[in-house]
Scaffold this motif. Sequence first.
Motif, PDB file in Angstrom:
ATOM      1  N   LEU A   1       6.346   7.995   0.672  1.00 36.85           N
ATOM      2  CA  LEU A   1       7.571   7.797   1.439  1.00 36.85           C
ATOM      3  C   LEU A   1       7.971   6.330   1.416  1.00 36.85           C
ATOM      4  N   PHE A   2       9.250   6.085   1.225  1.00 36.27           N
ATOM      5  CA  PHE A   2       9.753   4.708   1.238  1.00 36.27           C
ATOM      6  C   PHE A   2       9.842   4.180   2.663  1.00 36.27           C
ATOM      7  N   GLY A   3       9.278   2.995   2.874  1.00 31.92           N
ATOM      8  CA  GLY A   3       9.404   2.308   4.154  1.00 31.92           C
ATOM      9  C   GLY A   3       9.462   0.810   3.934  1.00 31.92           C
ATOM     10  N   SER A   4      10.096   0.102   4.854  1.00 35.51           N
ATOM     11  CA  SER A   4      10.216  -1.356   4.723  1.00 35.51           C
ATOM     12  C   SER A   4       9.538  -2.128   5.851  1.00 35.51           C
ATOM     13  N   ASP A   5       9.340  -1.507   7.016  1.00 32.58           N
ATOM     14  CA  ASP A   5       8.866  -2.184   8.219  1.00 32.58           C
ATOM     15  C   ASP A   5       9.864  -3.243   8.691  1.00 32.58           C
ATOM     16  N   TRP A   6      11.155  -3.016   8.419  1.00 29.89           N
ATOM     17  CA  TRP A   6      12.184  -3.959   8.882  1.00 29.89           C
ATOM     18  C   TRP A   6      12.060  -4.190  10.380  1.00 29.89           C
TER      19      TRP A   6
ATOM     20  N   THR B   1       5.230   3.024   1.970  1.00 29.29           N
ATOM     21  CA  THR B   1       5.108   1.967   0.966  1.00 29.29           C
ATOM     22  C   THR B   1       5.225   0.536   1.473  1.00 29.29           C
ATOM     23  N   SER B   2       5.588   0.307   2.739  1.00 24.43           N
ATOM     24  CA  SER B   2       5.842  -1.067   3.166  1.00 24.43           C
ATOM     25  C   SER B   2       4.589  -1.926   3.041  1.00 24.43           C
ATOM     26  N   LYS B   3       4.823  -3.199   2.768  1.00 25.06           N
ATOM     27  CA  LYS B   3       3.793  -4.231   2.618  1.00 25.06           C
ATOM     28  C   LYS B   3       3.049  -4.171   1.275  1.00 25.06           C
ATOM     29  N   GLN B   4       3.412  -3.238   0.416  1.00 27.58           N
ATOM     30  CA  GLN B   4       2.695  -3.097  -0.846  1.00 27.58           C
ATOM     31  C   GLN B   4       3.543  -3.556  -2.031  1.00 27.58           C
TER      32      GLN B   4
ATOM     33  N   VAL C   1       2.109   0.708  -5.373  1.00 31.15           N
ATOM     34  CA  VAL C   1       2.941   1.908  -5.253  1.00 31.15           C
ATOM     35  C   VAL C   1       2.799   2.754  -6.517  1.00 31.15           C
ATOM     36  N   ARG C   2       2.778   2.096  -7.668  1.00 32.45           N
ATOM     37  CA  ARG C   2       2.603   2.825  -8.932  1.00 32.45           C
ATOM     38  C   ARG C   2       1.230   3.500  -8.987  1.00 32.45           C
ATOM     39  N   LYS C   3       0.224   2.797  -8.517  1.00 31.17           N
ATOM     40  CA  LYS C   3      -1.122   3.383  -8.484  1.00 31.17           C
ATOM     41  C   LYS C   3      -1.147   4.628  -7.603  1.00 31.17           C
TER      42      LYS C   3
ATOM     43  N   ARG D   1      -2.988  20.900  10.233  1.00 31.57           N
ATOM     44  CA  ARG D   1      -1.542  21.116  10.148  1.00 31.57           C
ATOM     45  C   ARG D   1      -0.739  19.902  10.636  1.00 31.57           C
ATOM     46  N   LEU D   2      -1.425  18.848  11.036  1.00 27.26           N
ATOM     47  CA  LEU D   2      -0.760  17.626  11.482  1.00 27.26           C
ATOM     48  C   LEU D   2      -0.373  16.787  10.275  1.00 27.26           C
ATOM     49  N   ARG D   3       0.911  16.469  10.150  1.00 29.11           N
ATOM     50  CA  ARG D   3       1.355  15.594   9.059  1.00 29.11           C
ATOM     51  C   ARG D   3       1.141  14.141   9.454  1.00 29.11           C
ATOM     52  N   ILE D   4       0.318  13.438   8.693  1.00 29.66           N
ATOM     53  CA  ILE D   4      -0.092  12.068   8.991  1.00 29.66           C
ATOM     54  C   ILE D   4       0.545  11.118   7.990  1.00 29.66           C
ATOM     55  N   ILE D   5       1.272  10.120   8.508  1.00 29.39           N
ATOM     56  CA  ILE D   5       1.888   9.100   7.653  1.00 29.39           C
ATOM     57  C   ILE D   5       1.072   7.820   7.776  1.00 29.39           C
ATOM     58  N   VAL D   6       0.528   7.365   6.658  1.00 29.10           N
ATOM     59  CA  VAL D   6      -0.299   6.163   6.613  1.00 29.10           C
ATOM     60  C   VAL D   6       0.612   4.957   6.418  1.00 29.10           C
ATOM     61  N   GLY D   7       0.996   4.323   7.522  1.00 30.67           N
ATOM     62  CA  GLY D   7       1.876   3.168   7.451  1.00 30.67           C
ATOM     63  C   GLY D   7       1.234   2.007   6.721  1.00 30.67           C
ATOM     64  N   HIS D   8       1.996   1.391   5.830  1.00 28.30           N
ATOM     65  CA  HIS D   8       1.561   0.212   5.061  1.00 28.30           C
ATOM     66  C   HIS D   8       0.454   0.493   4.047  1.00 28.30           C
ATOM     67  N   MET D   9       0.065   1.753   3.884  1.00 32.66           N
ATOM     68  CA  MET D   9      -1.003   2.088   2.935  1.00 32.66           C
ATOM     69  C   MET D   9      -2.268   1.256   3.175  1.00 32.66           C
TER      70      MET D   9
END
Length: 281
Positions: A237-242, A216-219, A224-226, A186-194
Motif C-alpha cells: 500500500l502506498f503511504g507517505s506519512d505526511w 511504503t512510507s520511509k522506505q 519497495v521493489r524488494k 481475519r484481522l487485516r494488519i497494515i505494517v506502517g513504514h515497513m
Amino acid sequence: MKIIDVHTHVGNILGGDSDSFLARLSKKLSYANVYLGRINHLFCRQMKSSMEKLAGEADEDKLLKAMKQTGISHSVIVALEPHVQTDDIVDSASANKGFIPFMSVHPDDPDKLSKMKKFQTRGCRGIKLHPVIQNFLPSEKSAYEIYEEAQSLGLPVLFHTGFFPCKNKFQALIEHFEGIPLDFPRLRIIVGHMNMFEPERAIRFCRKFGNVFLETSKQPARNVRKAINKVGTDRILFGSDWPFGSQEISLRIVDKAVKGNSGILEKILYSNSEDLLSLCN
C-alpha cells in the motif's frame, strides 16, 4: 489514475511537547534522517524543520494543497489518541471528501470498545495504533481487546512499526507483532513504514501471514521493489506519512520501484487500498 495515500496526519501527534526527546533529537540532527549510514532521500527536502514543527503544521488545508499538487485523490487521515482526537478527524473527513478517517483508541481506555463501534458508525474505515507514542506493547491484553473488536467490526489496523526515537523506542519493532496475525487470522494488519530501518523483517512477516499488508512510507525504492519481488503486488500500500514525509517524493519512490509497470503501480497506489478499505461499497 486515482491515488490513495494510506498514512497521513492532521493534528499534532506529539501533543505539542516542545521539550520532548524526539524534538530535541530532530534539532540536533538538523532534521536529516540517517538510513543505514546514508541520508534517506525521502527526508532530505522535507525535513527542514524539527519533527515538532512538522507535527504542528499537520493541518487539513496544507494536506489538501499537497494532494492537489501531487494528484492524490484520497488521503487516510489518522487519529492518535490522546493527542489527536478521533472526533476531530471525523469532522475533517466530513468536510473534505478526499479524506478517509481512521479512528484511534488507547488500550487503557475502559470505553475503547464502545468508542470503536461509535467511530465506525461515523465513517471510520480503520484504526491507527502507535505502541511508542501511546506507550503500550502490541502483545498486551488490553491491546488484544482492540484487535478482537477490530476483527469483529472488519476494521484494518494500521500500526506504527519500527524504531521511533523517544522513550520506549523499541516497543514497535516487528517482533512484538508476531503473535497477532496468529491469534486474529481475519484481522487485516497494515505494517506502517515497513518496520523502518529493518524492512527485511517486515517483508518476512508479511510473507508468513496472508492478512498482513506493507505500507511504503520511509522506505527507498530498492526496499519497495524488494517487497514487490518477495511478497507480490496485492498487499503493498502506498503511504507517505505526511507531513513527516513528502507525498511528492513518496510517489516518485514507488514509481521508481515498479520500473514502469503501470499495472503494479495502479495496484500499489490505488486498487489494493480500495479493496482493503471497501471504498467501492
